[in-house]
Design an enzyme around this catalytic site. Structure first.
Site, PDB file in Angstrom:
ATOM      1  N   ARG A  52       0.833  -1.194   0.000  1.00  0.00           N
ATOM      2  CA  ARG A  52       0.000   0.000   0.000  1.00  0.00           C
ATOM      3  C   ARG A  52       0.868   1.244   0.000  1.00  0.00           C
ATOM      4  NH1 ARG A  52      -3.058   0.953   5.227  1.00  0.00           N
ATOM      5  NH2 ARG A  52      -2.899  -1.298   5.358  1.00  0.00           N
ATOM      6  N   SER A  78      -8.571   0.426  -0.489  1.00  0.00           N
ATOM      7  CA  SER A  78      -9.432   0.113   0.650  1.00  0.00           C
ATOM      8  C   SER A  78     -10.130   1.365   1.189  1.00  0.00           C
ATOM      9  CB  SER A  78      -8.624  -0.607   1.726  1.00  0.00           C
ATOM     10  OG  SER A  78      -9.443  -1.048   2.761  1.00  0.00           O
ATOM     11  N   HIS A  79      -9.910   1.664   2.491  1.00  0.00           N
ATOM     12  CA  HIS A  79     -10.593   2.795   3.140  1.00  0.00           C
ATOM     13  C   HIS A  79      -9.695   4.024   3.220  1.00  0.00           C
ATOM     14  CE1 HIS A  79      -8.203   0.600   6.036  1.00  0.00           C
ATOM     15  NE2 HIS A  79      -8.090   1.722   6.701  1.00  0.00           N
ATOM     16  N   LYS A  95      -4.022  -6.414  -2.528  1.00  0.00           N
ATOM     17  CA  LYS A  95      -4.326  -7.477  -1.568  1.00  0.00           C
ATOM     18  C   LYS A  95      -4.220  -8.804  -2.314  1.00  0.00           C
ATOM     19  CE  LYS A  95      -7.293  -4.664   1.428  1.00  0.00           C
ATOM     20  NZ  LYS A  95      -8.641  -4.397   1.998  1.00  0.00           N
ATOM     21  N   ASP A 134     -16.950   0.129   3.404  1.00  0.00           N
ATOM     22  CA  ASP A 134     -15.742   0.918   3.149  1.00  0.00           C
ATOM     23  C   ASP A 134     -15.456   0.913   1.646  1.00  0.00           C
ATOM     24  OD1 ASP A 134     -14.662  -1.655   2.778  1.00  0.00           O
ATOM     25  OD2 ASP A 134     -12.741  -1.111   3.670  1.00  0.00           O
ATOM     26  N   ASP A 180     -13.635  -0.671  -0.419  1.00  0.00           N
ATOM     27  CA  ASP A 180     -13.588  -1.898  -1.224  1.00  0.00           C
ATOM     28  C   ASP A 180     -14.522  -2.981  -0.690  1.00  0.00           C
ATOM     29  OD1 ASP A 180     -11.933  -2.396   1.003  1.00  0.00           O
ATOM     30  OD2 ASP A 180     -10.578  -3.679  -0.127  1.00  0.00           O
ATOM     31  N   ASP A 225     -14.930  -4.652   2.055  1.00  0.00           N
ATOM     32  CA  ASP A 225     -14.591  -5.802   2.912  1.00  0.00           C
ATOM     33  C   ASP A 225     -14.780  -5.460   4.389  1.00  0.00           C
ATOM     34  OD1 ASP A 225     -12.329  -4.231   3.302  1.00  0.00           O
ATOM     35  OD2 ASP A 225     -10.901  -5.720   2.573  1.00  0.00           O
ATOM     36  N   ARG A 226     -15.291  -4.225   4.669  1.00  0.00           N
ATOM     37  CA  ARG A 226     -15.604  -3.839   6.050  1.00  0.00           C
ATOM     38  C   ARG A 226     -16.997  -3.235   6.098  1.00  0.00           C
ATOM     39  NH1 ARG A 226     -10.502  -0.489   8.091  1.00  0.00           N
ATOM     40  NH2 ARG A 226     -12.275   0.849   8.419  1.00  0.00           N
ATOM     41  N   HIS A 255     -14.239  -5.932   9.658  1.00  0.00           N
ATOM     42  CA  HIS A 255     -13.999  -7.134   8.839  1.00  0.00           C
ATOM     43  C   HIS A 255     -14.771  -8.280   9.497  1.00  0.00           C
ATOM     44  CE1 HIS A 255     -10.632  -5.811   6.228  1.00  0.00           C
ATOM     45  NE2 HIS A 255     -10.239  -5.094   7.256  1.00  0.00           N
TER      46      HIS A 255
END
Length: 460
Positions: free
Chosen positions: A16, A104-105, A114, A237, A239, A241-242, A324
């Site tokens: 990242r 992501s966030h 990822k 979020d 992407d 995944d949360r 998550h």
């Protein structure tokens, strides 16, 4: 040919960085070469690639794919979408690994990667090895082929197959993240009434920051739920995944509280099974799992670490404070906020039909948000060890799973070193404000003994 990464970009659970500063297209190419080499040396031949809606994602994708194919791996491009759609592709297509390009966030100028290799998370030493392989030019050579697979509708159908939720009136906030198209297709199949915010995938995030665990980012969803008198609201979020959630009164249902609701139907289906949560979760969650006849297990923070622990303990469900949520019960074991939403609606229905009532029934505890403060990288793990040693010498009740988690008659406090940046993270929870103040006093006392103090809040 060799390549050097910015050392800050190779993290514990993913790669990242800030595009154009610590992460760029040359890195994407080198990641492709290194990851493909790992895949081939593990006997694999094909990799799935997905990407989010960030402005930088297409250029990173093209160089990643070039790197993968030049090390002799075939690439299946599954298109723009949420990270869990890429995980779904990895679980259901005939591939040997998968990479999602996503920030992501994080803010709009970030991006990252990822990775999954042979149905397990690719992290820690493996990520560091990508850097070493690039520095040494230690890459396999070859010519792979590129194909496209449209799995979006298959993924939506599979999500919907898990639905047992009845008809509710729900507000959804996609935050302009990459789950938007999937969310639109999914709610079109659901009974009830659905009001959607910001489903357009827009990597500049024009409405609010795509992180539902920060309460300020839920303001628009709260307004929607209040305005239309909805049953509850769900947010994702960047992407997907949360997950984040609010009840009908606009109160936040935090990650550990969502997990305590999801645990009940799972423990009815699999009595006595192990439910995992990270060290930041409330004691109320662990107590609730035990009350329901499950085995609560406190584990380290980090999605990769939790996935590994779930396999080890044959756990059907796990979650992190950060939203998550991982289902192995009737799912594939990866963190998927869209699927968690489907299961949350089903759990609310099974447990009486009101998320507001479920929130009301939870113990009323006062706790701090996650407090993060800057500390020198060279000191960050040492400080935690010093504090642990002092506390144990003093006879305190300490859990060493991931940092120091200390139980007192007032409640508990946690101090741990972040795996991904030069910060210490603290949290505390008590039955009342006076107790919380005493716990914070203990944290400050221990930090002072190590020559530190809780400074201004560090950003993510």
């Amino acid at each position: 040919m060799t390549h050097r990464f910015d050392p800050t970009s190779l993290r514990e659970y993913d790669i990242r960085g800030i595009v154009g500063k610590t992460l760029g297209v040359e890195d994407a190419y080198a990641i492709g070469r290194g990851f493909a080499t790992h895949v081939r040396r593990a006997g694999g031949t094909r990799v799935a690639v997905g990407w989010d809606g960030r402005v930088s994602s297409p250029s990173l994708r093209d160089e990643l794919v070039r790197g993968l194919t030049e090390s002799g791996v075939d690439v299946v491009r599954i298109g723009i979408g949420p990270t869990p759609m890429l995980y779904f592709a990895e679980a259901t297509l005939e591939v040997d690994g998968a990479i999602q390009i996503t920030g992501s966030h994080n803010p709009a100028d970030y991006n990252g990667f990822k990775m999954v290799l042979q149905h397990g998370p690719f992290f820690g030493e493996q990520i560091q090895s990508i850097g070493k392989m690039a520095a040494d030019g230690d890459w396999d050579e070859g010519t792979g082929e590129v194909t496209d697979a449209d799995i979006e509708d298959l993924y939506v159908d599979r999500l919907f197959a898990g639905y047992s939720g009845g008809a509710f009136r729900i507000g959804w906030d996609n935050g302009n993240g990459s789950g938007g198209r999937v969310l639109e297709k999914l709610v079109a199949k659901l009974p009830g009434e659905h009001h959607l915010l910001y489903t357009e995938i827009d990597g500049s995030f024009p409405n609010h920051h795509p992180d539902p665990t920060e309460e300020k980012n839920l303001a628009d969803l709260k307004a929607l739920v209040a305005d239309k008198g909805l049953d509850f609201g769900i947010a994702f979020d960047g992407d997907a995944d949360r997950i984040g959630a609010i009840d009908g009164q606009g109160r936040v249902v935090w990650g550990d509280q969502i997990l305590s609701i999801l645990a009940e139907p799972v423990l009815r289906a699999e009595p006595g099974s192990t439910i995992i949560a990270d060290v930041k979760a409330s004691q109320a969650l662990y107590d609730r799992i035990a009350e329901l006849g499950g085995k609560p297990l406190m584990w380290k923070t980090g999605h990769s670490l939790i996935k590994v622990k779930m396999k080890e303990t044959d756990s059907p469900l796990a979650g992190e404070m950060s939203g998550h949520i991982f289902f192995r019960h009737e799912w594939y074991g990866f963190d998927d906020a869209l699927y968690a939403a489907i299961r949350l609606i089903g759990a609310v229905r099974m447990l009486g039909g009101s998320l507001t009532a479920l929130k009301d029934a939870m113990p009323n505890l006062v706790n701090t948000p996650e407090m993060r403060f800057q500390v020198d990288e060279s000191r960050k793990f040492a400080v935690v060890d010093e504090i642990l040693d002092r506390l144990e010498t003093a006879g305190a009740e300490v859990n060493r799973t991931d940092g120091a988690r200390v139980n007192t008659t007032d409640g508990w406090w946690l101090l741990r070193a972040s795996n991904t940046q030069d910060v210490l993270v603290a949290r505390a929870e008590a039955r009342d404000q006076a107790g919380l103040d005493r716990l914070l006093g203990q944290i400050d006392e221990q930090l002072a003994l190590s020559g530190l103090k809780r400074g201004p809040q560090a950003g993510h």
